[in-house]
Design a protein around this motif. Sequence first.
Motif, PDB file in Angstrom:
ATOM      1  N   THR A 158      -5.959   8.131 -20.192  1.00 12.82           N
ATOM      2  CA  THR A 158      -5.197   7.862 -18.961  1.00 12.82           C
ATOM      3  C   THR A 158      -6.145   7.807 -17.780  1.00 12.82           C
ATOM      4  O   THR A 158      -7.027   8.669 -17.627  1.00 12.82           O
ATOM      5  CB  THR A 158      -4.135   8.950 -18.721  1.00 12.82           C
ATOM      6  N   ARG A 159      -5.982   6.819 -16.957  1.00 13.42           N
ATOM      7  CA  ARG A 159      -6.796   6.671 -15.757  1.00 13.42           C
ATOM      8  C   ARG A 159      -5.886   6.325 -14.573  1.00 13.42           C
ATOM      9  O   ARG A 159      -4.861   5.663 -14.713  1.00 13.42           O
ATOM     10  CB  ARG A 159      -7.821   5.541 -15.916  1.00 13.42           C
ATOM     11  N   THR A 160      -6.317   6.791 -13.383  1.00 13.11           N
ATOM     12  CA  THR A 160      -5.680   6.370 -12.133  1.00 13.11           C
ATOM     13  C   THR A 160      -6.656   5.468 -11.418  1.00 13.11           C
ATOM     14  O   THR A 160      -7.766   5.889 -11.072  1.00 13.11           O
ATOM     15  CB  THR A 160      -5.301   7.560 -11.249  1.00 13.11           C
ATOM     16  N   VAL A 161      -6.246   4.244 -11.193  1.00 15.39           N
ATOM     17  CA  VAL A 161      -7.133   3.232 -10.639  1.00 15.39           C
ATOM     18  C   VAL A 161      -6.820   3.072  -9.153  1.00 15.39           C
ATOM     19  O   VAL A 161      -5.692   2.697  -8.778  1.00 15.39           O
ATOM     20  CB  VAL A 161      -6.981   1.895 -11.369  1.00 15.39           C
ATOM     21  N   ALA A 162      -7.794   3.363  -8.315  1.00 14.36           N
ATOM     22  CA  ALA A 162      -7.612   3.234  -6.873  1.00 14.36           C
ATOM     23  C   ALA A 162      -7.592   1.769  -6.488  1.00 14.36           C
ATOM     24  O   ALA A 162      -8.150   0.908  -7.179  1.00 14.36           O
ATOM     25  CB  ALA A 162      -8.731   3.958  -6.139  1.00 14.36           C
ATOM     26  N   PRO A 163      -6.964   1.445  -5.343  1.00 15.61           N
ATOM     27  CA  PRO A 163      -6.970   0.062  -4.871  1.00 15.61           C
ATOM     28  C   PRO A 163      -8.404  -0.422  -4.662  1.00 15.61           C
ATOM     29  O   PRO A 163      -9.254   0.303  -4.148  1.00 15.61           O
ATOM     30  CB  PRO A 163      -6.202   0.140  -3.543  1.00 15.61           C
ATOM     31  N   GLY A 164      -8.697  -1.649  -5.131  1.00 12.83           N
ATOM     32  CA  GLY A 164     -10.015  -2.228  -4.980  1.00 12.83           C
ATOM     33  C   GLY A 164     -11.043  -1.709  -5.959  1.00 12.83           C
ATOM     34  O   GLY A 164     -12.244  -1.931  -5.763  1.00 12.83           O
ATOM     35  N   SER A 165     -10.616  -1.032  -7.021  1.00  6.75           N
ATOM     36  CA  SER A 165     -11.576  -0.509  -8.011  1.00  6.75           C
ATOM     37  C   SER A 165     -11.066  -0.763  -9.425  1.00  6.75           C
ATOM     38  O   SER A 165      -9.950  -1.264  -9.608  1.00  6.75           O
ATOM     39  CB  SER A 165     -11.799   0.986  -7.791  1.00  6.75           C
TER      40      SER A 165
ATOM     41  N   PRO B  39      -6.140  -4.523  -7.503  1.00 14.51           N
ATOM     42  CA  PRO B  39      -6.548  -5.267  -6.311  1.00 14.51           C
ATOM     43  C   PRO B  39      -6.480  -4.392  -5.046  1.00 14.51           C
ATOM     44  O   PRO B  39      -5.749  -3.395  -4.995  1.00 14.51           O
ATOM     45  CB  PRO B  39      -5.534  -6.409  -6.233  1.00 14.51           C
ATOM     46  N   GLU B  40      -7.220  -4.794  -4.059  1.00 16.52           N
ATOM     47  CA  GLU B  40      -7.158  -4.094  -2.789  1.00 16.52           C
ATOM     48  C   GLU B  40      -5.811  -4.339  -2.110  1.00 16.52           C
ATOM     49  O   GLU B  40      -5.154  -5.345  -2.352  1.00 16.52           O
ATOM     50  CB  GLU B  40      -8.291  -4.571  -1.865  1.00 16.52           C
ATOM     51  N   GLY B  41      -5.442  -3.392  -1.250  1.00 21.09           N
ATOM     52  CA  GLY B  41      -4.200  -3.534  -0.510  1.00 21.09           C
ATOM     53  C   GLY B  41      -2.993  -3.011  -1.228  1.00 21.09           C
ATOM     54  O   GLY B  41      -1.884  -3.089  -0.707  1.00 21.09           O
ATOM     55  N   GLY B  42      -3.192  -2.467  -2.430  1.00 16.11           N
ATOM     56  CA  GLY B  42      -2.078  -1.920  -3.170  1.00 16.11           C
ATOM     57  C   GLY B  42      -2.111  -0.403  -3.191  1.00 16.11           C
ATOM     58  O   GLY B  42      -2.807   0.238  -2.400  1.00 16.11           O
ATOM     59  N   MET B  43      -1.372   0.182  -4.104  1.00 14.92           N
ATOM     60  CA  MET B  43      -1.337   1.627  -4.275  1.00 14.92           C
ATOM     61  C   MET B  43      -2.144   2.009  -5.500  1.00 14.92           C
ATOM     62  O   MET B  43      -2.338   1.187  -6.403  1.00 14.92           O
ATOM     63  CB  MET B  43       0.106   2.099  -4.451  1.00 14.92           C
TER      64      MET B  43
ATOM     65  N   ASP C 238       0.808  -1.219   0.000  1.00 14.32           N
ATOM     66  CA  ASP C 238       0.000   0.000   0.000  1.00 14.32           C
ATOM     67  C   ASP C 238       0.838   1.264   0.000  1.00 14.32           C
ATOM     68  O   ASP C 238       0.325   2.366   0.137  1.00 14.32           O
ATOM     69  CB  ASP C 238      -0.938  -0.003   1.205  1.00 14.32           C
ATOM     70  N   GLY C 239       2.176   1.149  -0.103  1.00 15.73           N
ATOM     71  CA  GLY C 239       3.037   2.322  -0.169  1.00 15.73           C
ATOM     72  C   GLY C 239       3.619   2.743   1.154  1.00 15.73           C
ATOM     73  O   GLY C 239       4.486   3.621   1.200  1.00 15.73           O
TER      74      GLY C 239
ATOM     75  N   PRO D 136      -2.145  -5.194 -11.163  1.00 17.78           N
ATOM     76  CA  PRO D 136      -3.432  -4.877 -11.800  1.00 17.78           C
ATOM     77  C   PRO D 136      -3.699  -5.841 -12.971  1.00 17.78           C
ATOM     78  O   PRO D 136      -2.771  -6.397 -13.563  1.00 17.78           O
ATOM     79  CB  PRO D 136      -3.239  -3.449 -12.286  1.00 17.78           C
ATOM     80  N   THR D 137      -4.985  -6.044 -13.296  1.00 13.16           N
ATOM     81  CA  THR D 137      -5.372  -6.900 -14.433  1.00 13.16           C
ATOM     82  C   THR D 137      -6.136  -6.070 -15.456  1.00 13.16           C
ATOM     83  O   THR D 137      -6.695  -5.014 -15.129  1.00 13.16           O
ATOM     84  CB  THR D 137      -6.249  -8.052 -13.960  1.00 13.16           C
TER      85      THR D 137
END
Length: 506
Positions: free
Chosen positions: A416-423, A398-402, A302-303, A380-381
Motif C-alpha cells: 500500500t502506498r499513498t501517492v502525493a500530488p505530482g509524485s 498528477p499535480e493539483g489533485g489530492m 485538491d480537496g 492517477p496512472t
Amino acid sequence: MIRPKLSLRRPLAVLAAALIGLTGAAAVATPASAHHTNISAIVDCDQLSGERVITWTVENSEKRKTATITGVKANPETDVLLLSDGTTHLKDAVIQKGGFVEAVQRVPGDTKSATLTVDAAWFMKGDPWKKKAPRSSDSKTIDLTADGACTPAPKCVDASEAKYSHTFDGPKGTATVKLAGDLPLCGDEKQYFTLVSYFAPRPQFATPQYVYGEPDSDFLGAGQTEIELNVGVPDCHTQVDLIWGGVDEVIDPLVEDGPRYGSKKLGEKGAPGNRSSGPQGWYNGGSKNCTTPASTFSSACDGSVTVSLSNDGSISKYPVEFEVRAENGWSKTVTVAPGEADNETVVPAENAGKIEVLVDGKVIENGTYSWERPEDCPLPTVTTDADCETFGLTASNPEGGMPVKVEFTYGDKTETRTVAPGSSEKVTFPAGDEEAALVVLPELGLELEVVYAPEGCGGGGGGDEEPGLPVTGAAAGGIAAGAVALLALGAVLFVMARRRRIHFTA
C-alpha cells in the motif's frame, strides 16, 4: 293763674276726614290693581336661521273674568304672533278665565335682551262704552345671553376643524378613514391620508427602513366622506404606518436621527393624529429577516471547497453576516452587502469535510455541503516495469489533485502506498506464477488488473525468449503497449473501470 282751654274738636275732625278719604280711595283702587297679567318666556335657538325664538306666555290672573289684550309693545320690534295660529298678532287676543295664551317672537341671534309689554282689560257686561273696565299694563324683560350666541347651524365643516374615525390592520396592509358627523368638508377643501409599508431590520422599531412598493394615498372632500387604503406588506420584518397627509409626507428611508412621523400617525395622542378616533395607526412585525442569504459550493481537485455567498434577492435590503463553519473548528465570518456576492471564501482541503453556512446562528437553506471529487479531475496512472525476475508497478498522481491511496496486490502479497500530488510510488514484486496484479484505488472506487507477461522468458506465457525491455517508451508488444495505453488513457480507463476489472497484458 288762669290757663286757657284748648279745644281738640277741629284737629280730630280733620284727621277723621282724612281717614275717610283714604279709605274711600283704597276701596276704589283695589279692584283695578287686582286685575293683571303674568308674563313668562322660554327661549330657543333656531340653528337653521340663526334666530332666537322666544315663546311668551301671558296668563290671566282672574279666574272669573276673561281678559282682552288691548296693546302689545315688543323690544326688539318684531312680530309677536299667537302660537296656536302662527299668523295672528297677540294684540286683541282673548284670555279665558284663569287661562293663558302663548305667542312667538323671533329676534336676531345676537340680541342680548327682549322686553314684552302687554296691556289688558277686563270688560264688564252692561258697560257699552267699556270705560269702567279694570285695566293693567304688565312688562317682562328677559336676558338672551345666558345660553351663549345663537348662530345658524353649519352646512359644512372646515378641514381645519374636521374630525375623523379610522380602522387599521397592519399585517394585512389595510385601513379606512371616515369623516365624522353628517357634514361634508367645505368648498373644495381636501384632506389626504396615506398608508405606507416598510422593510425593517427587526420586528420591533429599528432603522434603517425602506419603503416597500407604492404607498396608497387618497383624500376626503368634494362629497367623498370615506376612503379605503391598501398597500403590499413585505414577507419579512416590516413597519406599516397610517399617516395624516399625502405622499409628500412619506419619509424614505427612515434612518437613525432622521425625521419621524410622530403625531402625524392616526391614533396618536397629539395633533393632528388625535383628530381621528380609532386604533393606533402603526404596526411593527414580521417573522423573518429582509434579506435573501444564499450559498453555493464548488469542490476543487485538491480537496478544497470554494463557498460562494450572496445577498441579492428581491427583499435583500440589509447586509448579511455569514459564518462559514467546517470540521476541526475551522470558521470564517463574511459580511455581504445587499445586492452583492462573495466568491472568495475557500475552505482548505484538510477542513473540507462537512461544511455549514450560518446566519444568526442558524444554518441557512441548502447551507450544508461535503467535498465531492469533480468529474474532470485527472486520475492517477499506472505503468509497469516487468522482466523475467520482477514485476514492477508504478502509480503516478498528477499535480493539483489530492493524495491518493493505492493498493498493489500480486499473488499473496499486497503493498500500500499513498501517492502525493505530482509524485509517483513504485512497488516491485518477485516474478511468480500469477498472471496478473490488481491495483486498487479504494478512495476513488477504482481498480485495475494488470497482466504479467514479459517477453522472452521461459514459461509464464513468454516461452524461452530473452527478458523484454523495461516499459519506458513506445516499445512494441505486450507490456510496453499496455503501459503506453495506461499513460495515454489512464484517466478514461479509471473512470470506465469503477468497480470493474480491466485486463491489460504486461
